[in-house]
Design an enzyme around this catalytic site. Structure first.
Site, PDB file in Angstrom:
ATOM      1  N   THR A  45       0.870  -1.148   0.080  1.00 40.84           N
ATOM      2  CA  THR A  45       0.214  -0.016  -0.148  1.00 40.84           C
ATOM      3  C   THR A  45       1.067   1.295   0.095  1.00 40.84           C
ATOM      4  O   THR A  45       2.181   1.212   0.461  1.00 40.84           O
ATOM      5  CB  THR A  45      -0.988  -0.247   1.206  1.00 40.84           C
ATOM      6  OG1 THR A  45      -0.233  -0.228   2.349  1.00 40.84           O
ATOM      7  CG2 THR A  45      -1.816  -1.281   0.993  1.00 40.84           C
ATOM      8  N   THR A  47       1.665   4.276   1.723  1.00 41.16           N
ATOM      9  CA  THR A  47       2.379   4.857   2.610  1.00 41.16           C
ATOM     10  C   THR A  47       3.282   3.803   3.138  1.00 41.16           C
ATOM     11  O   THR A  47       4.394   3.917   3.838  1.00 41.16           O
ATOM     12  CB  THR A  47       1.519   5.436   3.786  1.00 41.16           C
ATOM     13  OG1 THR A  47       0.573   6.340   3.177  1.00 41.16           O
ATOM     14  CG2 THR A  47       2.442   5.906   4.987  1.00 41.16           C
ATOM     15  N   CYS A  48       2.884   2.655   3.284  1.00 45.25           N
ATOM     16  CA  CYS A  48       3.585   1.483   3.841  1.00 45.25           C
ATOM     17  C   CYS A  48       4.807   1.192   3.076  1.00 45.25           C
ATOM     18  O   CYS A  48       5.863   0.983   3.222  1.00 45.25           O
ATOM     19  CB  CYS A  48       2.841   0.343   3.903  1.00 45.25           C
ATOM     20  SG  CYS A  48       1.062   0.521   4.731  1.00 45.25           S
ATOM     21  N   SER A  49       4.631   1.218   1.652  1.00 47.88           N
ATOM     22  CA  SER A  49       5.770   1.008   0.366  1.00 47.88           C
ATOM     23  C   SER A  49       6.569   2.074   0.379  1.00 47.88           C
ATOM     24  O   SER A  49       7.808   1.896  -0.026  1.00 47.88           O
ATOM     25  CB  SER A  49       5.127   0.522  -0.608  1.00 47.88           C
ATOM     26  OG  SER A  49       4.401  -0.781  -0.235  1.00 47.88           O
TER      27      SER A  49
END
Length: 157
Positions: A45, A47-49
């Site tokens: 996703t 922000t996560c990546s």
């Protein structure tokens, strides 16, 4: 919700390694050492990546230099997805843990329902765990990304 000073409940997590599927309780993973664990709503996703995982990768040496034995990333995804995400991010410094049925996330009281978008997911957070006891807990408010960042955690070590 779990609080600072509490012992983590014993729940099983999965990790796909080169040796195959590993199924371990968090007690086995975290006992007898000081670790950092951060949770993301979903692998791959934005922000996560683009920020959360990459910052922990970049600062892993500095974090470990503060006496941290390991850094774990957990998400409500399966172990195959977590391994693929870790490989795509070149995250050798981070142990990628799968909470496929959200049992760990729910036991901590850090789950959220995203409805049709993804179902049960984890709230974004980071914690410092010392011998299976939460010594620091940094839970993000909805739509924020400040307290669980690698830089913020590093300042707390």
């Amino acid at each position: 919700m779990i609080e600072q000073g509490q012992t983590l409940p014993a729940v099983t997590l999965s990790q796909l390694t080169d040796e195959g599927m590993q199924t371990l309780t968090n007690t086995e993973l975290f006992s007898g050492k000081k670790v950092v664990l951060f949770a993301v709503p979903g692998a791959f996703t934005p922000t996560c990546s683009n920020a959360h995982l990459p910052e922990f990768i970049t600062l892993s040496d500095k974090i470990k230099a503060k006496g941290i034995a390991a850094i774990y990333c957990v998400s409500v995804n399966d172990a195959f997805v977590m391994k693929a995400w870790g490989e795509s991010q070149n995250a050798q410094e981070i142990d990628m843990l799968a909470d496929g049925d959200a049992s760990f996330t729910k036991a901590l009281g850090l789950d959220k329902d995203t409805g049709g978008f993804g179902g049960t997911r984890s709230t974004r957070y980071a914690m410092i765990i010392d011998d299976n006891v939460v010594s620091g807990l940094f839970v993000e408010k909805e739509k924020e990304f400040t307290v669980s960042r690698a830089e913020a955690v590093l300042e707390k070590l």
